[in-house]
Enzyme design. Structure first.
Site, PDB file in Angstrom:
ATOM      1  N   GLU A  68     -59.290 -30.645 -49.192  1.00  0.00           N
ATOM      2  CA  GLU A  68     -59.944 -31.227 -48.444  1.00  0.00           C
ATOM      3  C   GLU A  68     -59.635 -32.688 -48.397  1.00  0.00           C
ATOM      4  OE1 GLU A  68     -61.108 -28.687 -49.998  1.00  0.00           O
ATOM      5  OE2 GLU A  68     -62.599 -27.503 -49.133  1.00  0.00           O
ATOM      6  N   GLU A 125     -63.755 -21.728 -51.723  1.00  0.00           N
ATOM      7  CA  GLU A 125     -64.959 -22.243 -52.116  1.00  0.00           C
ATOM      8  C   GLU A 125     -65.964 -20.622 -51.849  1.00  0.00           C
ATOM      9  OE1 GLU A 125     -65.457 -25.579 -49.521  1.00  0.00           O
ATOM     10  OE2 GLU A 125     -66.642 -26.399 -51.300  1.00  0.00           O
TER      11      GLU A 125
HETATM   12  C1  LIG Z   1     -68.439 -27.751 -44.820  1.00  0.00           C
HETATM   13  C2  LIG Z   1     -66.942 -28.048 -45.308  1.00  0.00           C
HETATM   14  C3  LIG Z   1     -66.179 -26.802 -46.183  1.00  0.00           C
HETATM   15  C4  LIG Z   1     -65.183 -26.710 -46.407  1.00  0.00           C
HETATM   16  C5  LIG Z   1     -64.200 -27.727 -45.999  1.00  0.00           C
HETATM   17  C6  LIG Z   1     -62.878 -27.002 -45.537  1.00  0.00           C
HETATM   18  O1  LIG Z   1     -62.565 -25.677 -45.636  1.00  0.00           O
HETATM   19  S1  LIG Z   1     -61.902 -28.043 -44.636  1.00  0.00           S
HETATM   20  C7  LIG Z   1     -60.386 -27.196 -44.812  1.00  0.00           C
HETATM   21  C8  LIG Z   1     -59.709 -27.135 -45.986  1.00  0.00           C
HETATM   22  N1  LIG Z   1     -58.268 -26.414 -45.644  1.00  0.00           N
HETATM   23  C9  LIG Z   1     -57.157 -26.995 -45.456  1.00  0.00           C
HETATM   24  O2  LIG Z   1     -56.914 -28.173 -45.467  1.00  0.00           O
HETATM   25  C10 LIG Z   1     -55.949 -26.271 -44.940  1.00  0.00           C
HETATM   26  C11 LIG Z   1     -55.197 -26.850 -43.914  1.00  0.00           C
HETATM   27  N2  LIG Z   1     -54.115 -26.217 -43.541  1.00  0.00           N
HETATM   28  C12 LIG Z   1     -52.822 -25.898 -44.183  1.00  0.00           C
HETATM   29  O3  LIG Z   1     -52.784 -26.616 -45.204  1.00  0.00           O
HETATM   30  C13 LIG Z   1     -51.865 -25.087 -43.628  1.00  0.00           C
HETATM   31  O4  LIG Z   1     -51.931 -24.998 -42.087  1.00  0.00           O
HETATM   32  C14 LIG Z   1     -51.705 -23.596 -44.306  1.00  0.00           C
HETATM   33  C15 LIG Z   1     -53.095 -22.895 -44.139  1.00  0.00           C
HETATM   34  C16 LIG Z   1     -50.985 -23.880 -45.589  1.00  0.00           C
HETATM   35  C17 LIG Z   1     -50.727 -22.809 -43.342  1.00  0.00           C
HETATM   36  O5  LIG Z   1     -49.300 -23.577 -43.214  1.00  0.00           O
HETATM   37  P1  LIG Z   1     -48.421 -23.000 -42.326  1.00  0.00           P
HETATM   38  O6  LIG Z   1     -47.157 -24.144 -42.383  1.00  0.00           O
HETATM   39  O7  LIG Z   1     -47.856 -21.693 -42.538  1.00  0.00           O
HETATM   40  O8  LIG Z   1     -48.884 -22.990 -40.621  1.00  0.00           O
HETATM   41  P2  LIG Z   1     -49.472 -24.349 -40.034  1.00  0.00           P
HETATM   42  O9  LIG Z   1     -49.761 -25.542 -40.895  1.00  0.00           O
HETATM   43  O10 LIG Z   1     -48.505 -24.596 -38.796  1.00  0.00           O
HETATM   44  O11 LIG Z   1     -50.798 -23.931 -39.422  1.00  0.00           O
HETATM   45  C18 LIG Z   1     -50.684 -22.715 -38.423  1.00  0.00           C
HETATM   46  C19 LIG Z   1     -51.966 -22.894 -37.618  1.00  0.00           C
HETATM   47  O12 LIG Z   1     -53.053 -22.923 -38.173  1.00  0.00           O
HETATM   48  C20 LIG Z   1     -53.930 -24.117 -37.775  1.00  0.00           C
HETATM   49  N3  LIG Z   1     -54.778 -24.373 -39.030  1.00  0.00           N
HETATM   50  C21 LIG Z   1     -54.566 -24.365 -40.474  1.00  0.00           C
HETATM   51  N4  LIG Z   1     -55.443 -24.718 -40.980  1.00  0.00           N
HETATM   52  C22 LIG Z   1     -56.492 -24.688 -40.292  1.00  0.00           C
HETATM   53  C23 LIG Z   1     -57.835 -24.966 -40.522  1.00  0.00           C
HETATM   54  N5  LIG Z   1     -58.512 -25.191 -41.761  1.00  0.00           N
HETATM   55  N6  LIG Z   1     -58.672 -25.124 -39.379  1.00  0.00           N
HETATM   56  C24 LIG Z   1     -58.229 -24.972 -38.264  1.00  0.00           C
HETATM   57  N7  LIG Z   1     -56.745 -24.767 -38.017  1.00  0.00           N
HETATM   58  C25 LIG Z   1     -56.091 -24.524 -39.002  1.00  0.00           C
HETATM   59  C26 LIG Z   1     -52.781 -25.056 -37.667  1.00  0.00           C
HETATM   60  O13 LIG Z   1     -53.244 -26.242 -36.849  1.00  0.00           O
HETATM   61  C27 LIG Z   1     -51.793 -24.331 -36.764  1.00  0.00           C
HETATM   62  O14 LIG Z   1     -52.537 -24.162 -35.536  1.00  0.00           O
HETATM   63  P3  LIG Z   1     -51.588 -24.545 -34.291  1.00  0.00           P
HETATM   64  O15 LIG Z   1     -52.435 -24.037 -33.197  1.00  0.00           O
HETATM   65  O16 LIG Z   1     -50.326 -24.138 -34.395  1.00  0.00           O
HETATM   66  O17 LIG Z   1     -51.540 -26.053 -34.351  1.00  0.00           O
END
Ligand SMILES: CC/C=C\CC(=O)SCCNC(=O)CCNC(=O)[C@H](O)C(C)(C)COP(=O)(O)OP(=O)(O)OC[C@H]1O[C@@H](n2cnc3c(N)ncnc32)[C@H](O)[C@@H]1OP(=O)(O)O
Length: 725
Positions: free
Chosen positions: A124, A104
Site C-alpha cells: 500500500e 490482510e
Molecule cells: C481499505 C484499504 C485496504 C486495503 C488497501 C489495499 O489493498 S490497496 C491495494 C494494494 N495492492 C496493490 O497495491 C497491488 C497492485 N497491483 C500490482 O502490484 C500488480 O498489478 C500485480 C497484482 C502484482 C499484477 O501485476 P501484473 O504485471 O501481472 O499485471 P498488471 O499490473 O498489469 O495488472 C493487471 C490489471 O489489474 C489491475 N490491477 C492490479 N491491481 C489492482 C488493484 N489492487 N485494484 C484494481 N486494479 C488492479 C491493473 O490496473 C491492470 O488492469 P488494466 O485494466 O490492464 O490496467
C-alpha cells in the site's frame, strides 16, 4: 459472480472470482459476506478454505474504488473480523499473489498455505496509503514489530519461501496449494483457535522497541523525503505496540484519512495506472498493443560493454535470455567481461538466497570480438557511446551479418534513429531502446519508433521491456526523445539560477526538498559534465566553432549559460574527476561537498558580467525548474512525440527521480493549476524574452483557456503521434 462456494466433503471452499487480479471490489466484498455467512451457518461445513480464481489469491482492495462511494460499502476489516471470529477453522490457500487487502484477508484466516511461486506483501505504501484493513495491527502481532515494519514500510513483494521463514505463512507447498489447504483444514477441525486469532495477541513493549521505531522514523524521513505514507505506516505499527487492537484499528483508519487529505495517494495511484496504460500503446496508423503480435526473443546480442552495455547484458540474462556480448578490442572485452561476470555473480548470490537455482534462472552470456557470431540472434542492442558515425558503422555491419528478421536496436539517448536506420537494408526492423543507467536497475525504457519502424518491431521492443521487468514507454523520434529533451530547459533554468545568485547546493536542496532523488547539479556531477560539453562542442555552442565576437552569455540570439563549459575547461567533469559542481573525496568519489572554488568562481563570474543578484527564494527555484520541465512536456505533446501526459509522467517518475507522490511533471502542473503555471511562465518570459524555452507552449495556453481540464481529458486536445526532427 464475485465469489463462489463449493463443498469438498465437510470443507467449504470459497473462491474469490474477479479477474484479472481478484481485487476486492465492493461486489467481491458483498459476495464474501454472503458466502462466508452461509458456510458458517451450514451444519455440514466443519472448516472453510478461501482461495482466488485464476491461481491468484488477491491483489487487495480495488484501487479504482478509492475516493468513490463504493469503498464505503462493507468494510474489508469488518469481513476480516468476522472471519477471524469464526468458530470453524478458516485456511487461506495462497496462489500467485496475496497483496495489500489480499494479505490482510489471509491474515484474518487462522492458517495460511502458500504455493512456492506465490508472493505476499503489503505494498500500500507504494500507492501512497497504508494497509487499512487491520494489516498494520495483525502483522506485527504475527511476526514481531521489526519484521512487520520492514514489510509494511518497504512494500516489497515477498517470495513464499521467505514468507515461511518470517512466519507470515504456515506452510509452503510445491504442488497444489488449494489441496494442501483443504487437507490442513480437515486436520485442524476441533483444534482450539484462540491463539490463531491475531487480534487477540499482545505485543510487549520495551524501550528498545521505542528507540527502534524512532530510528525508523528518522531513516524514513531521509530515505523517502517528503513522502507521507511511510511515516504513517510507522505510526500505525507504533499503535500496535501501545494500543489495544481496536484502538490500533481506529488509529490506522485516522491515518488513512489524513494521508488521503494530503493528495499524495491520488498522485501515486495516478502514477500506478499510468504505468499500466503506457503498455497499451497506440500508433497513428490505428494499430495498438492488442492488435500487433510481438516476436519471441530467444537470443540477443549487446554491442559495447561500457556501463550501459553491461547493465543491458545483466537485464537480458536476468530475463533468462542468452546473450552474446561484443566489444571492439580484446582489452575492452576483458574489462567488460570481468565487470559483467562480477555483476552476474551478485545476481546468482541473490537467487541462491531466495532459494532459486541460478543456472536455471539466468541466461548465459558469451563474450566475443567476432560480429560473425551474430548471424542467428533474434535481436541486437547497440550500446556504444553517442557518436553517429560509429553507430552507423555498426548498423551497416549488423545489417549485413544478422539474419533478415533480426531486430536492430540502438541504445542512443537522443540521436536520430531514422538516420541510424538509413544505413541498413531493413529500416523497418530498426528501433530505439533507450535504457537508463544503471540499466539493470532503472525501470524505465524509452522505445523510440522511427519513420519506418514496423509495428512488429514496436510490439517486440515493448514486449521485451515488459519481459525485462521494465516500464516501457513508446515515444517518437526527435532530438533527445522525451526525457532528455525536457531536461534541457530544466538544466538551463538551474544554470541561470546560479548566475543570478544561488549556489549549486541551494538549488539542489530546494529540488530535493521538493522530492527529487537528486538535485540538478548532483545529477550532472553523477552523469559526468563532459557528456553535455562534448555535445555542445559538436553543435558549435562552445569551443573553437563559436564565431569570434559572440557574447559570452548569448548563442543564436538567445540567452546561454557558459558555466558548465567553463567547469569542463578546468577539467571539472563531476564525480569521475573528483571535482565538478561539488568537490569529492577522490576521483570516482560519491560524497559531494560544497566547493569554495565554485563559490569564488560564481562570485567572480557574476561580477564580470554585472549580473544583478536576486533575493533568495526556494519556492522560485522549484517553480522555475518544474514549470520549465512541464512547459517542454506540453510542446512534446503538441508535437505528438509522446501520445499522452501520462506517458511523460511515467518517464519522469521512473527515469529521472521525480517524486512519485507528486505524480510527474504534467500531473504536478495540473494539480498546481494550469492557469497558474501559464501565468508564471508568461511573467518570466515577458521579463526574459531571450529565453525561448520559457515561452508558454501553445497547448498549455489552450488547456488553460479551457479552465485546466482534468489530466485524463488532455489526450483529446493533443496531436497525433508523429516523428519530428
Ligand atoms: C481499505 C484499504 C485496504 C486495503 C488497501 C489495499 O489493498 S490497496 C491495494 C494494494 N495492492 C496493490 O497495491 C497491488 C497492485 N497491483 C500490482 O502490484 C500488480 O498489478 C500485480 C497484482 C502484482 C499484477 O501485476 P501484473 O504485471 O501481472 O499485471 P498488471 O499490473 O498489469 O495488472 C493487471 C490489471 O489489474 C489491475 N490491477 C492490479 N491491481 C489492482 C488493484 N489492487 N485494484 C484494481 N486494479 C488492479 C491493473 O490496473 C491492470 O488492469 P488494466 O485494466 O490492464 O490496467
Amino acid at each position: 459472480m464475485a465469489a463462489t462456494r463449493r463443498l469438498a466433503n465437510t470443507v467449504a471452499v470459497i473462491t474469490i472470482s474477479h479477474p484479472p487480479v481478484n481485487a476486492l471490489s465492493s461486489s467481491v466484498r458483498h459476495a464474501l459476506v454472503k458466502e462466508f455467512g452461509e458456510a458458517s451457518r451450514d451444519p455440514k461445513v466443519e472448516a472453510i478454505v478461501l482461495n482466488g480464481s485464476g491461481r491468484k489469491f488477491s491483489a487487495g482492495a480495488d484501487i479504482r474504488e478509492f475516493g468513490t462511494s463504493a469503498i464505503k460499502t462493507v468494510s474489508l476489516e469488518d469481513i476480516n473480523s468476522t472471519i477471524e471470529a469464526s468458530q470453524k477453522p478458516v485456511v487461506a490457500a495462497i496462489e500467485g499473489i496475496a497483496l495489500g487487502g489480499g494479505l490482510e484477508l489471509a491474515l484474518a484466516c487462522h492458517y495460511r498455505v502458500a504455493d512456492i511461486q506465490a508472493k505476499v506483501g503489503l505494498p500500500e505504501v507504494l500507492i501512497g496509503i497504508l494497509p487499512a484493513a487491520g494489516g498494520t495491527q495483525r502483522l506485527p502481532r504475527l511476526i514481531g514489530v521489526p519484521a512487520a515494519l520492514d514489510v509494511i514500510v518497504r512494500g516489497r513483494h515477498i517470495p513464499a519461501s521467505e514468507a515461511l521463514k518470517l512466519g507470515i505463512v504456515d506452510e509452503v507447498v510445491q504442488g497444489n496449494a488449494l489441496d494442501a489447504a483443504i487437507q490442513l483444514a480437515r486436520k485442524v477441525i476441533g483444534y482450539p483457535l484462540n491463539k490463531k486469532r491475531l487480534s487477540t495477541v499482545r505485543i510487549s513493549s520495551d524501550s528498545n522497541l521505542e528507540d527502534f521505531l524512532d530510528t525508523a522514523v528518522e531513516k524514513a524521513k531521509k530515505q523517502f523525503r517528503g513522502a507521507k505514507a511511510p511515516l504513517a505506516c510507522i505510526e500505525a505499527v507504533r499503535a500496535s505496540v501501545h494500543l489495544s487492537y481496536h484502538q490500533g484499528l481506529e488509529k490506522e483508519r485516522q491515518l488513512f484519512f489524513s494521508l488521503w487529505a494530503t493528495g499524495q495517494p491520488q498522485a501515486q495511484q495516478y502514477a500506478f495506472f499510468s504505468e499500466r496504460e503506457a503498455g497499451k500503446w497506440t500508433h497513428s496508423s490505428g494499430a495498438r498493443w492488442d492488435t500487433e503480435e510481438a516476436k519471441p526473443i530467444r537470443t540477443a546480442a549487446v554491442i559495447g560493454l561500457g556501463t550501459m552495455g553491461r547493465g543491458i547484458v545483466i537485464s537480458l540474462s536476468k530475463a533468462k535470455i542468452p546473450v552474446i556480448a561484443i566489444e571492439q578490442d580484446a582489452q575492452q572485452l576483458e574489462v567488460g567481461k570481468k565487470a559483467v561476470n562480477s555483476l552476474l555473480e551478485r545476481e546468482a548470490e541473490k537467487l541462491k538466497q531466495q532459494g532459486s537455482v541460478p543456472s536455471s534462472n539466468l541466461g548465459s552470456v558469451h563474450f566475443t570480438l567476432d560480429f560473425g557470431e551474430l548471424q542467428d540472434v533474434d535481436l541486437v542492442i547497440e550500446a556504444v557511446y553517442e557518436n553517429m558515425e560509429l553507430k552507423k558503422e555498426i548498423f551497416r555491419k549488423l545489417s549485413s551479418v544478422c539474419k533478415p528478421d533480426a531486430f536492430l536496436c540502438t541504445n542512443t539517448s537522443g540521436l536520430n534513429v531514422d538516420e541510424i536506420a538509413s544505413v541498413t537494408h531493413r529500416p523497418n526492423q530498426v528501433i530505439g531502446t533507450h535504457f537508463f543507467s544503471p540499466a539493470n536497475i532503472m525501470r524505465l525504457l524509452e522505445v523510440v519508433r522511427g519513420q519506418q519502424t514496423s509495428l512488429t518491431a514496436i510490439a517486440t521492443a515493448m514486449n521485451l521491456g515488459k519481459k525485462l521487468g521494465k516500464v516501457a514507454v513508446l515515444v517518437g523520434n526527435c532530438p533527445l526523445f522525451v526525457g532528455n529533451r525536457m531536461l534541457g530547459p530544466y538544466l538551463e533554468q538551474a544554470s541561470y539560477l546560479l548566475e543570478e545568485g544561488y549556489y549549486p547546493e541551494e538549488v539542489d536542496q530546494a529540488m530535493e526538498e521538493f522530492g527529487f532523488a537528486m538535485g540538478p547539479f548532483r545529477m550532472m556531477d553523477l552523469a559526468g559534465l563532459d557528456v553535455g560539453w562534448r555535445s555542445r562542442t559538436e553543435k558549435g555552442l562552445t569551443g573553437a566553432k563559436v564565431p569570434q565576437g559572440t557574447p559570452a552569455r548569448q548563442r543564436l540570439g538567445s540567452r546561454y549559460s557558459p558555466l558548465a563549459d567553463i567547469l569542463c575547461e578546468s577539467g571539472r567533469f563531476g564525480q569521475k574527476t573528483g571535482r565538478g559542481w561539488y568537490q569529492y573525496e577522490k576521483p570516482g568519489g560519491r560524497t559531494g561537498k560544497p566547493d569554495p572554488w565554485v563559490k569564488d568562481f560564481l562570485q567572480k563570474y557574476r561580477k564580470t558580467h554585472q549580473i544583478k543578484q536576486q533575493p533568495s527564494n526556494p519556492e522560485q527555484i522549484v517553480e522555475r525548474c518544474a514549470f520549465a520541465l512541464a512547459n517542454e512536456g506540453f510542446r512534446i505533446l503538441e508535437d505528438g512525440i509522446a501520445s499522452c501526459p501520462e506517458d511523460i509522467d511515467v518517464i519522469y517518475n521512473n527515469g529521472y527521480g521525480w517524486p512519485k507522490y507528486r505524480g510527474g511533471p504534467m500531473y504536478y502542473a495540473s494539480s498546481v493549476g494550469l492557469p497558474k503555471v501559464l501565468d508564471t511562465l508568461e511573467k518570466y518570459y515577458k521579463a526574459n524574452p531571450d529565453v525561448p524555452s520559457m515561452k508558454p507552449a501553445f497547448l498549455l495556453k489552450k488547456l488553460a483557456a479551457l479552465g485546466g481540464p482534468p489530466i485524463k481529458e488532455w489526450r483529446t486536445q493533443v496531436g497525433k503521434p508523429v516523428n519530428k526532427l
